[in-house]
Design a protein around this motif. Structure first.
Motif, PDB file in Angstrom:
ATOM      1  N   LEU A 214       0.595  -1.329   0.034  1.00 13.27           N
ATOM      2  CA  LEU A 214      -0.104   0.605  -0.373  1.00 13.27           C
ATOM      3  C   LEU A 214       0.879   0.836  -0.054  1.00 13.27           C
ATOM      4  O   LEU A 214       0.623   2.431  -0.626  1.00 13.27           O
ATOM      5  N   HIS A 215       1.784   1.051   0.991  1.00 11.92           N
ATOM      6  CA  HIS A 215       3.368   2.093   0.496  1.00 11.92           C
ATOM      7  C   HIS A 215       3.285   2.497  -1.042  1.00 11.92           C
ATOM      8  O   HIS A 215       3.590   4.053  -1.337  1.00 11.92           O
ATOM      9  N   LYS A 216       3.583   1.180  -0.692  1.00  7.85           N
ATOM     10  CA  LYS A 216       4.636   1.104  -2.056  1.00  7.85           C
ATOM     11  C   LYS A 216       3.761   2.575  -3.333  1.00  7.85           C
ATOM     12  O   LYS A 216       3.540   3.189  -4.588  1.00  7.85           O
ATOM     13  N   LEU A 217       1.989   1.746  -3.598  1.00  8.39           N
ATOM     14  CA  LEU A 217       1.143   2.316  -4.690  1.00  8.39           C
ATOM     15  C   LEU A 217       1.302   3.944  -3.882  1.00  8.39           C
ATOM     16  O   LEU A 217       0.596   5.120  -4.757  1.00  8.39           O
ATOM     17  N   GLU A 218       1.176   3.858  -2.909  1.00 11.64           N
ATOM     18  CA  GLU A 218       1.061   5.384  -2.484  1.00 11.64           C
ATOM     19  C   GLU A 218       1.857   6.647  -3.053  1.00 11.64           C
ATOM     20  O   GLU A 218       1.821   7.417  -3.576  1.00 11.64           O
ATOM     21  N   ARG A 219       2.982   5.963  -2.906  1.00 13.85           N
ATOM     22  CA  ARG A 219       4.075   6.670  -3.303  1.00 13.85           C
ATOM     23  C   ARG A 219       4.715   6.778  -4.897  1.00 13.85           C
ATOM     24  O   ARG A 219       5.420   7.605  -5.382  1.00 13.85           O
ATOM     25  N   LEU A 220       3.898   6.254  -5.425  1.00 13.46           N
ATOM     26  CA  LEU A 220       4.489   5.442  -6.725  1.00 13.46           C
ATOM     27  C   LEU A 220       3.753   6.809  -7.564  1.00 13.46           C
ATOM     28  O   LEU A 220       3.215   7.679  -7.487  1.00 13.46           O
ATOM     29  N   THR A 221       4.639   7.402  -8.493  1.00 11.19           N
ATOM     30  CA  THR A 221       4.554   8.432  -9.432  1.00 11.19           C
ATOM     31  C   THR A 221       4.238   8.253 -11.364  1.00 11.19           C
ATOM     32  O   THR A 221       4.259   7.582 -10.978  1.00 11.19           O
ATOM     33  N   LEU A 222       2.836   9.155 -10.677  1.00 14.98           N
ATOM     34  CA  LEU A 222       1.213   8.537 -11.971  1.00 14.98           C
ATOM     35  C   LEU A 222       0.805   9.952 -12.488  1.00 14.98           C
ATOM     36  O   LEU A 222       0.955  10.877 -11.535  1.00 14.98           O
ATOM     37  N   TYR A 223       0.817   9.645 -13.789  1.00 13.05           N
ATOM     38  CA  TYR A 223      -0.109  10.988 -14.169  1.00 13.05           C
ATOM     39  C   TYR A 223      -1.615  10.734 -15.338  1.00 13.05           C
ATOM     40  O   TYR A 223      -1.782   9.413 -15.084  1.00 13.05           O
ATOM     41  N   GLY A 224      -2.670  11.428 -15.542  1.00  6.21           N
ATOM     42  CA  GLY A 224      -3.829  11.486 -16.141  1.00  6.21           C
ATOM     43  C   GLY A 224      -4.374  10.418 -15.141  1.00  6.21           C
ATOM     44  O   GLY A 224      -4.650  10.278 -14.161  1.00  6.21           O
ATOM     45  N   ASN A 225      -5.122   9.573 -15.826  1.00  7.54           N
ATOM     46  CA  ASN A 225      -6.222   8.832 -15.851  1.00  7.54           C
ATOM     47  C   ASN A 225      -5.456   7.636 -14.978  1.00  7.54           C
ATOM     48  O   ASN A 225      -6.117   7.372 -14.033  1.00  7.54           O
TER      49      ASN A 225
END
Length: 378
Positions: A214-225
């Motif tokens: 969950l922490h890895k997902l929170e920190r992941l850099t993503l854009y747009g959709n």
């Protein structure tokens, strides 16, 4: 002293023909000078009925069989009551036949009647109808009184052999038990055979994220959709809401640190303290978009969101069992691991029965057992 009901067919009792010149055939039930009538929905010309039988029509033989079969079915209701020591009067017979609430009633007809008269949710009613259709495939025309312990054992085995998923099988058995409880309340059966049949617990086959994932997902850099899909999934992890409830989540559901709303699937009201859960991270997502509606209104279909989510989770090494609904499982499982009381988790998830919530405890126990097995192999 028992007074038996007498049955016969009568024609055009109202002395009114329809626009085709036909009269209605009815079943007359008489007892102690009183009479009630059941329609057969059969209309005949005056010259086609004589002394209780259909005549002068090519279909006479078939019609007579059908009409006397209707009488037989009504009389069977009376006889089933008599077998149980109950003396039947005409009002009782009329209600039992019309509402399918007699020992001679078919399970399929009784089930439809009970469900339609109840205040169950639309989706639950659909599930009951699926059960009844399924039971007709298993054993067509079963009466309520046919369903005994051996019937349930055989039906359960048939479900297994049919390849029905474990949780679906368990769900259908629970629904059947509820219908038989309704039959018991109406004195159609004296005992529920499920009193001796143990229904297995449901198994959560959906995966869940660990705190680390969950922490890895929170920190992941993503854009747009992709960013929106990730954040919507996190809302599910922080609140336990289903996809359908998240897509309809609006700002008016958030008041004074609480998320309050009726759940779309069950209609159950949930109150979720968003400040206390997961460090208030839901508020950070809301602040990111300005309003919750800005995120939830444009997510797309569940199927499309799951495709995007699968691509995102691959990057942090999460297995392919995870779907959007797994966010709800993540919520429940992580709270169990934090030793939150199971009854509290039950209320947060909107489960009406605590046994449903206990699945998350079982998931956590399996994870512990699997980890210990790995240690012994090293």
């Amino acid at each position: 002293m028992l007074t038996k009901v007498r049955y016969k067919l009568v024609y055009n009792r109202s002395h009114r023909l329809n626009r085709l010149g036909e009269g209605l055939v009815e079943i007359e039930c008489s007892q102690l000078g009183r009479r009630i009538y059941f329609t057969t929905h059969t209309y005949l010309l005056p010259g086609q009925f004589y002394r209780g039988s259909v005549i002068n029509t090519p279909n006479a033989k078939g019609l007579n069989y059908a009409l006397y079969k209707m009488i037989q079915d009504i009389e069977q209701v009376e006889l089933e009551y008599i077998k149980r020591g109950v003396e039947v009067n005409l009002p009782m017979l009329k209600e039992a036949v019309r509402a399918h609430i007699s020992p001679a009633a078919k399970m399929s007809e009784f089930g439809v009647q009970v469900v339609e008269q109840s205040d169950r949710k639309h989706l639950t009613k659909q599930n009951y109808q699926t059960l009844l259709n399924n039971m007709e495939k298993f054993r067509k025309g079963s009466l309520i009184t046919d369903i005994d312990y051996q019937y349930i054992v055989s039906y359960d085995k048939w479900l297994r052999d049919s390849g029905i998923a474990h949780n679906t099988r368990i769900s259908r058995l629970h629904l059947l038990r509820a219908l038989l409880n309704e039959a018991k309340k109406r004195d159609i059966i004296s005992t529920n055979p499920f009193d001796r049949f143990r229904i297995q617990q449901m198994i959560s086959k959906k995966g869940y994220l660990t705190f680390e994932q969950l922490h890895k997902l929170e920190r992941l850099t993503l854009y747009g959709n992709e960013d929106k899909v990730r954040d919507a999934f996190l809302i599910g992890c922080y609140t336990g809401l289903r996809f359908s409830d998240i897509t309809t989540l609006r700002d008016e559901h958030l008041v004074n640190g609480w998320l309050t709303r009726n759940m779309g699937k069950t209609g159950y009201m949930v109150d979720i303290p968003i400040n206390e859960l997961f460090g208030g991270k839901l508020l950070q997502i809301i602040n990111k978009y300005g309003t919750i509606s800005s995120l939830t209104k444009s997510l797309g279909s569940n199927c499309a969101v799951n495709r995007t989510l699968r691509s995102i989770l691959d990057r942090i090494g999460v297995d392919n069992k995870i779907t959007f609904h797994s966010s709800r499982h993540t919520f429940g499982t992580l709270l169990v691991q934090q030793h939150v009381p199971i009854t509290t988790i039950q209320k947060l998830l909107g489960h009406q029965k605590v046994t449903t919530t206990q699945i998350y405890s079982e998931v956590d126990r399996r994870a512990i057992t699997n980890d210990l097995k790995k240690l012994t192999k090293k």
